[in-house]
Design a protein around this motif. Structure first.
Motif, short mmCIF file in Angstrom:
data_model
loop_
_atom_site.label_atom_id
_atom_site.label_comp_id
_atom_site.label_asym_id
_atom_site.label_seq_id
_atom_site.Cartn_x
_atom_site.Cartn_y
_atom_site.Cartn_z
N PHE A 1 26.01 89.17 117.52
CA PHE A 1 25.55 89.45 118.87
C PHE A 1 26.09 88.37 119.80
CE2 PHE A 1 22.73 89.47 122.49
CZ PHE A 1 22.71 90.83 122.78
N ILE A 2 26.77 88.80 120.88
CA ILE A 2 27.42 87.83 121.77
C ILE A 2 26.97 87.97 123.23
CG2 ILE A 2 29.45 87.61 120.28
CD1 ILE A 2 31.00 89.43 122.20
N GLY A 3 25.97 88.82 123.47
CA GLY A 3 25.49 89.02 124.84
C GLY A 3 24.25 88.20 125.12
N THR B 1 30.53 78.90 123.29
CA THR B 1 30.53 78.72 124.75
C THR B 1 31.45 79.74 125.41
OG1 THR B 1 30.46 77.06 126.51
CG2 THR B 1 32.44 77.07 125.15
N MET B 2 31.18 80.02 126.66
CA MET B 2 32.02 80.90 127.47
C MET B 2 32.93 80.06 128.38
SD MET B 2 30.96 84.25 127.16
CE MET B 2 31.24 85.00 128.74
N GLY B 3 32.34 79.16 129.14
CA GLY B 3 33.08 78.42 130.16
C GLY B 3 33.19 79.25 131.43
N GLY C 1 36.70 81.05 123.36
CA GLY C 1 37.96 81.70 123.69
C GLY C 1 37.87 83.21 123.69
N MET C 2 38.47 83.80 124.71
CA MET C 2 38.55 85.25 124.86
C MET C 2 40.04 85.62 124.98
SD MET C 2 35.21 85.75 127.31
CE MET C 2 35.80 84.90 128.74
N SER C 3 40.32 86.86 125.36
CA SER C 3 41.72 87.30 125.33
C SER C 3 42.65 86.39 126.13
CB SER C 3 41.82 88.74 125.84
OG SER C 3 41.17 89.60 124.93
N ASP C 4 42.17 85.91 127.29
CA ASP C 4 43.02 85.08 128.13
C ASP C 4 43.12 83.64 127.65
OD1 ASP C 4 43.66 87.06 129.89
OD2 ASP C 4 42.13 86.53 131.39
N ARG D 1 36.64 85.34 120.37
CA ARG D 1 36.05 86.65 120.68
C ARG D 1 37.03 87.45 121.55
NH1 ARG D 1 32.70 82.67 122.38
NH2 ARG D 1 33.11 83.40 124.48
N LEU D 2 37.67 88.43 120.95
CA LEU D 2 38.74 89.16 121.64
C LEU D 2 38.34 90.61 121.89
CD1 LEU D 2 41.82 87.85 119.59
CD2 LEU D 2 40.72 86.83 121.61
N GLY D 3 38.36 91.00 123.17
CA GLY D 3 38.11 92.39 123.54
C GLY D 3 39.40 93.06 123.98
N THR D 4 39.84 92.74 125.19
CA THR D 4 41.04 93.33 125.79
C THR D 4 42.27 93.23 124.88
OG1 THR D 4 40.12 92.52 127.87
CG2 THR D 4 42.38 93.34 127.92
N LYS D 5 42.42 92.11 124.24
CA LYS D 5 43.58 91.87 123.38
C LYS D 5 43.66 92.88 122.22
CE LYS D 5 46.82 89.00 121.67
NZ LYS D 5 48.11 88.81 122.37
C1 LIG Z 1 33.63 90.73 126.75
C2 LIG Z 1 33.44 89.45 126.06
C3 LIG Z 1 34.49 88.82 125.37
C4 LIG Z 1 35.89 89.37 125.31
O1 LIG Z 1 36.50 89.39 126.56
P1 LIG Z 1 38.05 89.81 126.70
O2 LIG Z 1 38.50 89.08 127.89
O3 LIG Z 1 38.07 91.30 126.86
O4 LIG Z 1 38.73 89.37 125.45
C5 LIG Z 1 34.22 87.63 124.71
N1 LIG Z 1 32.99 87.07 124.72
C6 LIG Z 1 31.96 87.64 125.36
C7 LIG Z 1 30.64 86.96 125.33
C8 LIG Z 1 32.15 88.83 126.05
O5 LIG Z 1 31.11 89.37 126.71
#
Ligand SMILES: *Cc1c(COP(=O)(O)O)cnc(C)c1O
Length: 223
Positions: free
Chosen positions: A71-73, A155-157, A196-199, A213-217
């Motif tokens: 869970f990441i929300g 962390t998100m940042g 870290g996320m896609s960017d 945590r990669l969504g868009t990628k």
């Molecule tokens: C949506 C989300 C991501 C992924 O974001 P992208 O930019 O699509 O990779 C990572 N972490 C959290 C907490 C998110 O809500």
């Protein structure tokens, strides 16, 4: 027609081939269908990240134990019972109150659940997460709960389109991670650093992330 070069399968294969061995991908699945998520799992994704319990329940019906669930929300207390039933890890714990509700729910299911502590590394007022300097004290308090296990930090940042902008926040979170790890707190295993996320995942890995945590990628742009 989507060309095969940009299918979910190919994106997963590409990203998995480029990551260092010690880094695991959490496929951030918000807004994706269970079938899209399944495609990612079939291509080699082992962890699914969900922001919403209701979406997770739908995907879980199809995918179940074929993947691990993070869970990441932002977790609302009235969703904790359902969350604990599905998720292997809750990455976004940031208060004693929330931890207590999770601990109770896990106990009721006879389950132990892994958690990460979310750090508000940008010190943003509207954001969730505990301030860096308060993380250690929170973790020490959480050792009283027997059904949850602290396994690291997330962390998100502050949101940016410039990957380098994330570096100081990732570095600060890594600093907190190391500090807490070096205390060898009983029952705490500082093992995972989710940043870290896609960017920004390349910068995050340079700064010590071992969960990205990669969504868009993986799935392409969200609609
Ligand atoms: C949506 C989300 C991501 C992924 O974001 P992208 O930019 O699509 O990779 C990572 N972490 C959290 C907490 C998110 O809500």
């Amino acid at each position: 027609m989507e060309n095969s070069g940009s299918s979910i399968k190919n994106k997963v294969l590409e990203v998995l081939s480029e990551l260092p061995r010690n880094v695991e991908v959490v496929a951030a699945a918000k807004t994706r269908t269970p079938f899209e998520i399944m495609e990612a799992v079939n291509a080699g994704i082992r962890i699914i990240g969900e922001n919403y319990v209701q979406e997770a329940e739908k995907a879980f019906q199809l995918i179940g134990e074929k993947a691990r669930w993070h869970f990441i929300g932002h977790l609302q207390k009235n969703k904790v019972k359902k969350a604990v039933a599905i998720f292997d890890m809750i990455e976004t714990v940031d208060s004693l109150d929330l931890a207590k509700v999770i601990d109770n729910a896990a106990g009721a299911l006879g389950k132990k659940i892994d958690i990460l502590i979310e750090i508000n590394s940008g010190r943003e007022e509207q954001k969730s997460g505990v301030l860096p300097e308060n993380a250690c004290a929170l973790i020490e308090e959480l050792t009283a709960f027997k059904n949850i296990k602290v396994r690291g930090l997330m962390t998100m940042g502050p949101l940016s389109t410039v990957p380098e902008d994330y570096r100081p926040y990732f570095r600060a979170t890594r600093g907190v991670f190391d500090q807490i790890r070096e205390k060898y707190i009983d029952g705490v295993e500082m093992r995972f650093l989710s940043m870290g996320m896609s960017d920004s995942y390349k910068v995050a890995i340079e700064e010590g992330a071992n969960l990205v945590r990669l969504g868009t990628k993986i799935f392409g742009k969200r609609k």
